[in-house]
Design a protein around this motif. Structure first.
Motif, short mmCIF file in Angstrom:
data_model
loop_
_atom_site.label_atom_id
_atom_site.label_comp_id
_atom_site.label_asym_id
_atom_site.label_seq_id
_atom_site.Cartn_x
_atom_site.Cartn_y
_atom_site.Cartn_z
N ASN A 1 45.51 35.67 16.79
CA ASN A 1 45.22 35.26 15.40
C ASN A 1 43.90 34.51 15.29
OD1 ASN A 1 48.49 34.89 15.81
ND2 ASN A 1 47.95 35.97 13.93
N PHE A 2 42.84 35.10 15.79
CA PHE A 2 41.50 34.50 15.74
C PHE A 2 40.81 34.94 14.45
CE2 PHE A 2 37.90 33.19 18.84
CZ PHE A 2 37.35 32.40 17.86
N GLU A 3 40.42 33.98 13.60
CA GLU A 3 39.68 34.24 12.36
C GLU A 3 38.45 33.34 12.31
OE1 GLU A 3 40.21 36.54 10.24
OE2 GLU A 3 42.15 37.26 10.97
N ILE B 1 31.32 27.33 10.13
CA ILE B 1 30.04 26.64 9.97
C ILE B 1 29.47 26.26 11.34
CG2 ILE B 1 30.58 25.76 7.69
CD1 ILE B 1 31.13 23.05 8.93
N GLY B 2 30.05 26.81 12.41
CA GLY B 2 29.59 26.48 13.74
C GLY B 2 29.10 27.66 14.54
N SER B 3 28.86 28.81 13.88
CA SER B 3 28.36 30.03 14.54
C SER B 3 29.27 30.46 15.70
CB SER B 3 26.93 29.79 15.06
OG SER B 3 26.06 29.44 14.01
N HIS B 4 30.58 30.38 15.49
CA HIS B 4 31.52 30.79 16.53
C HIS B 4 31.78 32.30 16.46
CE1 HIS B 4 32.64 26.42 15.92
NE2 HIS B 4 32.27 26.48 17.18
N GLU B 5 31.98 32.91 17.60
CA GLU B 5 32.19 34.34 17.70
C GLU B 5 33.59 34.64 18.21
OE1 GLU B 5 29.13 35.70 20.27
OE2 GLU B 5 27.52 35.41 18.81
N LYS B 6 34.14 35.80 17.79
CA LYS B 6 35.49 36.19 18.20
C LYS B 6 35.43 36.86 19.57
CE LYS B 6 38.03 37.94 14.85
NZ LYS B 6 38.46 38.71 13.65
N ASN B 7 35.04 36.08 20.55
CA ASN B 7 34.88 36.58 21.91
C ASN B 7 35.60 35.68 22.91
OD1 ASN B 7 33.25 38.75 21.20
ND2 ASN B 7 31.36 37.58 21.42
N ILE B 8 35.93 36.26 24.06
CA ILE B 8 36.39 35.51 25.22
C ILE B 8 35.24 35.55 26.24
CG2 ILE B 8 38.09 35.33 27.07
CD1 ILE B 8 40.01 36.92 25.27
N LYS B 9 34.64 34.41 26.49
CA LYS B 9 33.53 34.35 27.45
C LYS B 9 34.06 33.81 28.77
CE LYS B 9 30.21 31.23 27.40
NZ LYS B 9 29.03 30.44 27.01
N VAL C 1 36.60 29.87 24.50
CA VAL C 1 37.08 30.41 23.23
C VAL C 1 36.93 29.28 22.22
CG1 VAL C 1 38.99 31.46 21.98
CG2 VAL C 1 38.77 31.86 24.43
N HIS C 2 36.02 29.42 21.26
CA HIS C 2 35.67 28.30 20.39
C HIS C 2 35.84 28.66 18.92
CE1 HIS C 2 34.06 26.21 23.87
NE2 HIS C 2 33.39 27.30 24.17
N SER C 3 36.28 27.66 18.14
CA SER C 3 36.39 27.80 16.69
C SER C 3 36.08 26.45 16.05
CB SER C 3 37.79 28.27 16.29
OG SER C 3 38.74 27.23 16.47
N CYS C 4 35.94 26.43 14.74
CA CYS C 4 35.70 25.15 14.06
C CYS C 4 36.92 24.23 14.15
CB CYS C 4 35.35 25.39 12.59
SG CYS C 4 33.75 26.21 12.35
N THR C 5 38.12 24.85 14.18
CA THR C 5 39.35 24.05 14.21
C THR C 5 39.65 23.53 15.60
OG1 THR C 5 40.21 25.42 12.42
CG2 THR C 5 41.79 24.06 13.59
N TYR C 6 39.53 24.38 16.60
CA TYR C 6 39.85 23.98 17.97
C TYR C 6 38.67 24.30 18.89
CZ TYR C 6 44.56 24.40 15.99
OH TYR C 6 45.66 24.28 15.20
N PHE C 7 38.35 23.35 19.77
CA PHE C 7 37.33 23.55 20.80
C PHE C 7 35.99 23.98 20.19
CE2 PHE C 7 41.52 24.57 22.51
CZ PHE C 7 41.62 23.65 23.53
N ALA C 8 35.51 23.19 19.22
CA ALA C 8 34.30 23.57 18.48
C ALA C 8 33.03 23.46 19.33
CB ALA C 8 34.16 22.70 17.22
#
Length: 659
Positions: free
Chosen positions: A452-454, A459-467, A522-529
């Motif tokens: 459930n990645f959206e 606003i943090g230039s996060h991408e739907k990727n696993i690095k 794995v980064h998002s604005c909500t978690y691990f920004a």
């Protein structure tokens, strides 16, 4: 040709700043009393200035001590005095006053430094849980306020020391004398205020002898001159009292366990930030799926600490306008969503203008732009958020010159929005596993799955990727990084042990060895920004198994082998052994000692091990000699002095250590 104002002068006035209450150094500085207006006038013009210019309008400006930021600006006729009054809270900080025909600071020193003075005082002081929060200071012993370990803020309003660097000392009030708990150096007094955040009050508890149910704390503030600042009653103790009850708020951590898949747990906590950009779960499958993170909650070990992350956004304005444009509302809406659950934040909004137009007009226009942004954000449900709109006019132009393009003017017409939000990104998840050697053809496969990645509203230039970054033993700049689209990726992990290692004695306890590491981002604005901190650190230990066996043969009637005997025979032999031991007590018995030491690693799919080095030959002689020598101690003469026996045993132990 030189035109404009060359010098200004200080003009004494009755009942205001004058020669009796001020000090003046011609063309350099003036020191005046607080709350007394200091008057200034043009002293000298450059020789090429026309008479018409001398009778027109000019700009009077007050700048900071570095002459970079305009604090105040006023346009008036050249025949008018300029007056400026500094309040007590701003006394102690040197400002710079100058006059200009363009409204812009002169690169040359044409003005005067002005410094206002008043007696130094602490006007008021308070404690709170957050900056600007409810006052916790009290004199009621039953109002405990805080627990040890909680963050606390100290605030003080001052007079006469603006811009100074002070030292804050925290004291515990005790019946037999007050005790200094902590000293905080290099605290800057800004705009007449001291604002100090103290995050680790847990250290205070350990320093208190005979701790009570409620302890009281206060501060003393020392100037660089060495004296303590007083309030207007002459008291040097401020913030009396902060009450803390005898409870400690901490997070308990457990030690790693050596299991097939090692999950190191601690107390469950919610690590949620805020934002529309988010994901729900992180699952790692190593034979069995394990949910290591779900909607801000985890039971695995985390490394690091909560941090504050600064967010900076830019919005733009039309020429000569301060109206919020339609194309900037999406940016402001995303900022509002981020701020709704970061109510601690102070939002600084800096308005800017291009250099077309008079300086004072641009200053007002830039202020209107910053206030328009603040008003829009307040209307999104942020009435309790603290906004600080500032108009900077044309002071910080991105582009300068007379031949700028419209695009360059557009980038000058902007508002910069700056605030901090809480990020929990420095708390990397730690996942530990065992795996075959790095040169094995049978590496351990694990699957990383993100559900459930959206990234809507990111606003943090996060991408739907696993690095995934393969670190190995330590980072050396040669790491291989790969990115894969969500939701899942299978990846091979391995230990640093080689399948050809014939003496893997350093892995006798695998969990104490240095593991190989793989970073998963794995980064998002909500978690691990924060992209600088890995989301998951996979630690890989060798899949090594040890076998250790030994046997003893005695030269007397006990010297028989017990292998493959029935339980009844074991019982008989034990009885016989006890009898013989009593009969031959004190007699020496020859001993034959044997040992077997074997390692197995590089586990195959069928359950067997690809590497089985035999280590018996390397260590059996040393163990046998040690055992035999210890047995021979019975032959030592009884008359041997005790100190010589001790020396003999000491030498014995040094000679037969396994090396």
């Amino acid at each position: 040709m030189s035109k404009g104002i060359k010098k200004i002068k200080f003009v004494p006035q009755p009942n205001e700043a004058n020669n009796s209450n001020s000090r003046v150094s011609a063309d350099k500085w003036v020191i005046v009393p607080a709350n007394k207006k200091a008057h200034f006038y043009i002293k000298e013009w450059h020789k090429d200035t026309t008479e018409a210019q001398k009778k027109g309008n000019i700009y009077w400006m007050v700048l900071d001590k570095d002459r970079k930021k305009i604090v105040d600006r006023l346009q008036c006729m050249t025949d008018k005095y300029f007056s400026y009054k500094i309040p007590k809270r701003l006394c102690g900080y040197p400002y710079y006053v100058e006059a200009s025909m363009t409204g812009k600071p002169d690169i040359n020193f044409t003005g005067l430094v002005i410094l206002a003075q008043c007696p130094p005082f602490i006007v008021s002081s308070s404690w709170s849980r957050t900056r600007g929060g409810k006052n916790l200071k009290n004199t009621d012993d039953n109002n405990y306020g805080l627990c040890y370990g909680e963050e606390v803020h100290f605030h003080a309003d001052t007079e006469g020391i603006n811009g100074e660097i002070v030292t804050v000392e925290v004291y515990n009030e005790m019946w037999n004398g007050n005790y200094k708990m902590r000293t905080v150096h290099s605290v800057t007094v800004t705009d007449g205020q001291i604002n100090l955040k103290i995050p680790n009050t847990s250290e205070w508890k350990a320093s208190i002898k005979f701790i009570q149910d409620n302890e009281e704390f206060y501060v003393k503030i020392k100037r660089k001159t060495g004296g303590y600042l007083r309030d207007k009653d002459g008291i040097t103790e401020h913030g009396k009292n902060l009450n803390i009850k005898n409870e400690l708020k901490v997070v308990n951590k457990t030690k790693p366990s050596n299991q097939s898949t090692i999950l190191v747990g601690n107390t469950e906590k919610n690590h949620q930030g805020v934002g529309l950009c988010t994901f729900k779960q992180i699952i790692i499958t190593d034979g069995t799926p394990v949910t290591i993170f779900e909607e801000g909650k985890t039971k695995v070990k985390r490394g690091g600490q909560t941090s504050y992350n600064e967010i900076i956004e830019i919005v733009y304005f039309d020429f000569d306008k301060s109206i919020i444009r339609a194309d900037t509302r999406k940016t402001l809406d995303n900022i509002a969503n981020k701020l709704k659950n970061n109510k601690h934040s102070t939002v600084v909004i800096e308005g800017h203008a291009d250099e077309r137009g008079p300086g004072d007009f641009n200053l007002r226009l830039s202020q209107n732009r910053s206030e328009a942004v603040a008003q829009y954000l307040k209307q999104q449900g942020l009435n309790k958020t603290k906004f600080s709109p500032q108009g900077l006019g044309e002071n910080n132009l991105i582009y300068q010159g007379t031949n700028l393009t419209e695009k360059q003017h557009q980038e000058n017409r902007r508002a910069k929005i700056r605030f901090s939000v809480i990020d929990h990104d420095e708390l990397s998840l730690i996942y530990e596993v065992i795996a075959p050697p790095y040169d094995s053809g049978n590496k351990k496969k694990i699957t990383i799955q993100v559900n459930n990645f959206e990234t809507k509203g990111c606003i943090g230039s996060h991408e739907k990727n696993i690095k995934i970054t393969d670190i190995g033993q330590a980072k050396n700049g040669n790491e291989k990084t790969q990115s894969f689209p969500v939701p899942s990726k299978q990846y091979e992990v391995y230990s640093d042990l080689s399948k050809y290692n014939l003496l893997p004695i350093q892995y006798i306890w695998p969990a104490s060895s240095t593991p190989n590491k793989v970073y998963i981002d794995v980064h998002s604005c909500t978690y691990f920004a924060n992209k600088k901190i890995p989301t998951v650190i996979v630690r890989t230990y060798p899949d090594i198994k040890w076998r250790f066996a030994f046997y003893v043969n005695l030269s007397n009637s006990l010297s028989i082998k017990w292998q493959k005997l029935s339980p009844e025979k074991h019982k008989e032999l034990r009885s016989k052994a006890l009898k013989l031991a009593n009969e031959e007590k004190g007699k020496y018995s020859e001993v034959d000692f044997g040992v077997e030491l074997k390692a197995s690693f590089d586990k195959q799919k069928d359950g067997t091990y690809g590497s089985n080095p035999e280590l018996t030959a390397k260590y059996s002689d040393k163990i046998s000699k040690l055992f035999s020598t210890i047995s021979s101690i019975k032959k030592l003469p009884k008359e041997l002095p005790e100190e010589q026996k001790v020396l003999f045993l000491k030498v014995l132990g040094e000679n037969y250590l396994l090396r």
